[in-house]
Design an enzyme around this catalytic site. Structure first.
Site, short mmCIF file in Angstrom:
data_model
loop_
_atom_site.label_atom_id
_atom_site.label_comp_id
_atom_site.label_asym_id
_atom_site.label_seq_id
_atom_site.Cartn_x
_atom_site.Cartn_y
_atom_site.Cartn_z
N LEU A 10 0.81 -1.22 0.00
CA LEU A 10 0.00 0.00 0.00
C LEU A 10 0.85 1.27 0.00
CD1 LEU A 10 -2.66 -1.25 2.58
CD2 LEU A 10 -2.93 -1.15 0.09
N ALA A 11 1.94 1.25 -0.78
CA ALA A 11 2.67 2.51 -1.01
C ALA A 11 1.81 3.33 -1.99
CB ALA A 11 4.05 2.21 -1.55
N ARG A 33 3.01 -4.99 4.42
CA ARG A 33 4.00 -5.60 5.31
C ARG A 33 4.08 -4.84 6.63
NH1 ARG A 33 10.21 -5.63 3.51
NH2 ARG A 33 9.74 -3.40 3.48
N LYS A 75 7.26 -3.42 -4.48
CA LYS A 75 8.45 -3.15 -5.27
C LYS A 75 8.77 -4.36 -6.14
CE LYS A 75 13.07 -1.40 -4.20
NZ LYS A 75 13.01 -0.13 -4.92
N ALA A 76 9.04 -4.11 -7.42
CA ALA A 76 9.30 -5.21 -8.34
C ALA A 76 10.58 -5.95 -7.95
CB ALA A 76 9.41 -4.67 -9.77
N ASN A 102 5.84 -3.32 -11.67
CA ASN A 102 6.55 -3.25 -12.94
C ASN A 102 7.53 -4.40 -13.11
OD1 ASN A 102 5.75 -1.30 -14.72
ND2 ASN A 102 6.93 0.34 -13.73
N HIS A 185 5.12 -0.34 -24.08
CA HIS A 185 4.46 0.95 -23.84
C HIS A 185 5.47 1.96 -23.28
CE1 HIS A 185 2.89 3.73 -20.82
NE2 HIS A 185 1.82 3.88 -21.57
N ASN A 186 6.24 1.52 -22.28
CA ASN A 186 7.22 2.43 -21.68
C ASN A 186 8.32 2.79 -22.67
OD1 ASN A 186 5.69 1.78 -19.42
ND2 ASN A 186 7.44 1.95 -18.06
N GLU A 189 7.07 5.34 -24.86
CA GLU A 189 7.03 6.59 -24.09
C GLU A 189 8.40 7.29 -24.15
OE1 GLU A 189 5.40 6.06 -20.08
OE2 GLU A 189 7.01 7.31 -19.32
N TYR A 190 9.47 6.52 -24.03
CA TYR A 190 10.82 7.08 -24.15
C TYR A 190 10.98 7.76 -25.52
CZ TYR A 190 13.31 4.86 -20.15
OH TYR A 190 13.77 4.49 -18.92
P1 NBP Z 1 7.40 0.85 -4.12
O1 NBP Z 1 7.93 0.31 -5.39
O2 NBP Z 1 8.10 1.97 -3.47
O3 NBP Z 1 7.31 -0.36 -3.07
C1 NBP Z 1 6.89 -0.15 -1.75
C2 NBP Z 1 5.98 -1.25 -1.30
O4 NBP Z 1 6.64 -2.53 -1.38
C3 NBP Z 1 5.59 -1.08 0.15
O5 NBP Z 1 4.26 -1.50 0.30
C4 NBP Z 1 6.56 -2.00 0.86
O6 NBP Z 1 6.12 -2.42 2.11
C5 NBP Z 1 6.56 -3.15 -0.09
N1 NBP Z 1 7.65 -4.12 0.12
C6 NBP Z 1 8.98 -4.01 -0.07
BR1 NBP Z 1 9.80 -2.50 -0.65
N2 NBP Z 1 9.67 -5.11 0.20
C7 NBP Z 1 8.74 -5.98 0.64
C8 NBP Z 1 8.82 -7.31 1.09
N3 NBP Z 1 9.99 -7.97 1.13
N4 NBP Z 1 7.68 -7.92 1.46
C9 NBP Z 1 6.51 -7.27 1.41
N5 NBP Z 1 6.37 -6.00 0.98
C10 NBP Z 1 7.47 -5.37 0.59
O7 NBP Z 1 5.84 1.23 -4.28
P2 NBP Z 1 5.08 2.01 -5.45
O8 NBP Z 1 5.83 3.21 -5.89
O9 NBP Z 1 3.68 2.15 -4.96
O10 NBP Z 1 5.09 0.98 -6.67
C11 NBP Z 1 4.54 -0.32 -6.55
C12 NBP Z 1 4.77 -1.07 -7.84
O11 NBP Z 1 4.11 -0.40 -8.89
C13 NBP Z 1 6.23 -1.16 -8.26
O12 NBP Z 1 6.46 -2.40 -8.86
C14 NBP Z 1 6.35 -0.06 -9.29
O13 NBP Z 1 7.39 -0.31 -10.20
C15 NBP Z 1 5.00 -0.13 -9.94
N6 NBP Z 1 4.56 1.09 -10.62
C16 NBP Z 1 4.80 2.30 -10.09
C17 NBP Z 1 4.37 3.44 -10.74
C18 NBP Z 1 4.61 4.78 -10.14
O14 NBP Z 1 4.30 5.78 -10.81
N7 NBP Z 1 5.12 4.87 -8.92
C19 NBP Z 1 3.68 3.33 -11.92
C20 NBP Z 1 3.41 2.10 -12.43
C21 NBP Z 1 3.85 0.97 -11.76
P3 NBP Z 1 6.52 -1.55 3.42
O15 NBP Z 1 5.54 -0.42 3.46
O16 NBP Z 1 6.34 -2.51 4.53
O17 NBP Z 1 7.93 -1.09 3.26
#
Ligand code: NBP
Length: 475
Positions: A10-11, A33, A75-76, A102, A185-186, A189-190
């Site tokens: 839930l980031a 988590r 996180k991917a 991602n 798609h990405n 975008e580049y």
């Molecule tokens: P982040 O990529 O910053 O990841 C943070 C989340 O991952 C938190 O919920 C964190 O939990 C959890 N996490 C991690 Br880090 N390690 C973990 C583990 N070992 N076990 C369980 N949970 C874990 O979050 P985001 O920016 O919301 O992106 C999420 C996904 O969406 C990524 O894959 C990203 O590439 C993709 N995405 C992002 C965007 C964008 O614009 N940001 C766009 C499209 C796709 P915690 O809170 O306990 O640390």
């Protein structure tokens, strides 16, 4: 069990996706988590809908209706594997795990196989549109089994962006197809961003115009064929004034573009598949060049031998750049869709390219009016081997060819680097050539490596004894 969908992670992204589901009337189980994030989501946005808050993964899973649908938005990479490992023993036959992060499509292929062995569906899903899209309607590209889409698809379509009432979400194909399409798609975008940056540079250097003036030109362009989110935001950024200095904002930003890596993934895959995605590659390398500080420091001041760019007719020049931008953009998309076709054929994904253009019309970064034209092209001919050869695009590009050539030639003469514009034109000239100098390359390969060659006048594979008497043998 009463939640119809669950979100773990839930980031920014997961939180907004969960809110999006809730706002559409679904009961959403939420988990993270570290419990704080889950608690604060419900504390801050609980009023937007029906959330079921769980501290443990076991409670979270137990709160879901069957077949369970769990969206993983962490996180991917290793984090995704960690969450999947935790989830699998808690799930039952037919449950669906959706990876909306991602992921690289090869990881998705691996995870899908592993979960299939457990009787679970694994849906690797591209989600585009950033934070804002996740909350208000992203473009969603789900892979996995068709069976999983029957129960999951309606929910995803519901929360996706809509254009003319049509959801920007559809079933993409099995295995890693969803994440693959998101990757391309990405990459596109580049290319799109680099082309826009080159157009800006041309206008700047050709016209000596200010950022704000160029912003006006982009705003005008956004009312025509180029209408798109990226052109609109470009106009906005160019007109923005830096509060600290009073200068155009773009002029106070360091000219070194960074990347998170999806362009690189796309280019690597293009090389693996042997598909010339030169627009995406040039865009990725242009970012790399911008960040090559030692080289740029050493290179600054190299001889130029340029001539002054004489723009006699301002309006005609602006129109030349606009048409060159459009034509180059068509090439970049044409190449990207070739890459999708090649991967689809290699993996047996059966991807409908027209449908991909349709679900990119809203929610995502490359949303644009002209995607409708791409959908129409693939509706006319689902097996179209070259987007540029669709009658609409052939004509559209032909109308801008003279402009395109003037712009690229002018840029070369006056020393404005336009790697994406010029390589797109080179691709266009290459793909339309009836005969390429590849004949010489192949002859050289036979000369020093005995790699053989084929002839234009008869079937078979041949080798010439270059070091001996130069007789030709059929091999
Ligand atoms: P982040 O990529 O910053 O990841 C943070 C989340 O991952 C938190 O919920 C964190 O939990 C959890 N996490 C991690 Br880090 N390690 C973990 C583990 N070992 N076990 C369980 N949970 C874990 O979050 P985001 O920016 O919301 O992106 C999420 C996904 O969406 C990524 O894959 C990203 O590439 C993709 N995405 C992002 C965007 C964008 O614009 N940001 C766009 C499209 C796709 P915690 O809170 O306990 O640390």
């Amino acid at each position: 069990a009463r939640a119809q969908i669950g979100v773990t992670g839930l980031a920014v992204m997961g939180r907004n996706l969960a809110r999006n589901f809730a706002r559409h009337g679904y009961t959403v189980a939420v988990h993270n988590r570290s419990f704080d994030r889950a608690r604060s989501l419900v504390a801050e946005h609980g009023g937007e809908g029906d959330f079921v808050l769980s501290e443990s993964m076991a409670d979270f899973v137990a709160s879901l209706e069957r077949p369970r649908k769990v969206v993983v938005m962490v996180k991917a990479g290793a984090a995704t594997d960690a969450v999947i490992d935790e989830l699998v023993p808690l799930l039952e036959d037919g449950d669906i795990v959706v990876d909306a992060g991602n992921a690289h499509f090869s990881d998705t292929i691996r995870r899908e196989r592993a979960l299939r062995d457990h009787g679970l569906h694994f849906v690797g899903t591209g989600v585009s549109g950033g934070e804002e899209g996740a909350l208000n309607g992203p473009s969603i590209m789900p892979g996995g089994t068709r069976e999983s889409y029957e129960s999951l698809g309606p929910l995803l379509e519901e929360i996706s962006a809509k254009v003319d009432g049509v959801p920007c979400c559809t079933y993409v194909g099995p295995g890693g197809a969803g994440h693959f399409v998101k990757m391309v798609h990405n990459g596109i975008e580049y290319a799109d961003m680099q082309l826009i940056a080159e157009a800006y540079d041309l206008l700047r250097r050709g016209l000596g115009a200010s950022a704000a003036e160029i912003g006006e030109i982009f705003a005008e362009w956004n009312r025509g064929d180029l209408e798109s989110f990226l052109i609109e935001t470009t106009a906005d950024v160019l007109r923005h004034v830096d509060a600290a200095t009073g200068q155009a904002f773009v002029d106070v930003v360091l000219d070194q573009a960074e990347q998170k890596g999806t362009g690189r993934w796309t280019v690597k895959n293009g090389l693996d598949l042997g598909v010339p995605i030169t627009g995406i590659a040039e865009a990725t390398f242009a970012r790399a060049l911008s960040g090559s500080v030692p080289q740029r420091t050493a290179g600054a001041g190299l001889p130029a031998h340029t001539r002054e760019w004489e723009v006699k007719d301002r309006e005609a020049f602006v129109e030349d750049v606009r048409l060159a931008l459009y034509a180059s953009k068509v090439v970049a998309y044409s190449q990207g869709f070739d890459q999708i076709a090649a991967a689809s054929a290699e993996n047996g994904w059966g991807i409908d390219r027209g449908a991909m253009a349709r679900i990119w019309r809203g929610g995502c970064i490359i949303r644009a009016r002209f995607l409708d034209r791409i959908t129409e092209a693939y509706e006319r001919d689902a097996g179209l081997p070259l987007l540029l050869a669709d009658p609409y695009f052939t004509e559209a590009v032909a109308g801008g060819l003279a402009s395109w050539r003037r712009v690229v030639a002018g840029a070369a003469g006056s020393g404005v680097p336009v790697p994406a514009f010029s390589s797109s034109l080179a691709y266009y000239d290459g793909v339309r050539a009836r005969r390429l100098p590849a004949a010489l390359v192949q002859a050289q390969r036979d000369f020093f490596g005995a790699h053989t060659y084929k002839r234009v006048d008869r079937d078979g594979t041949f080798h010439t004894d270059w070091s001996g008497d130069r007789t030709e043998t059929e091999v």
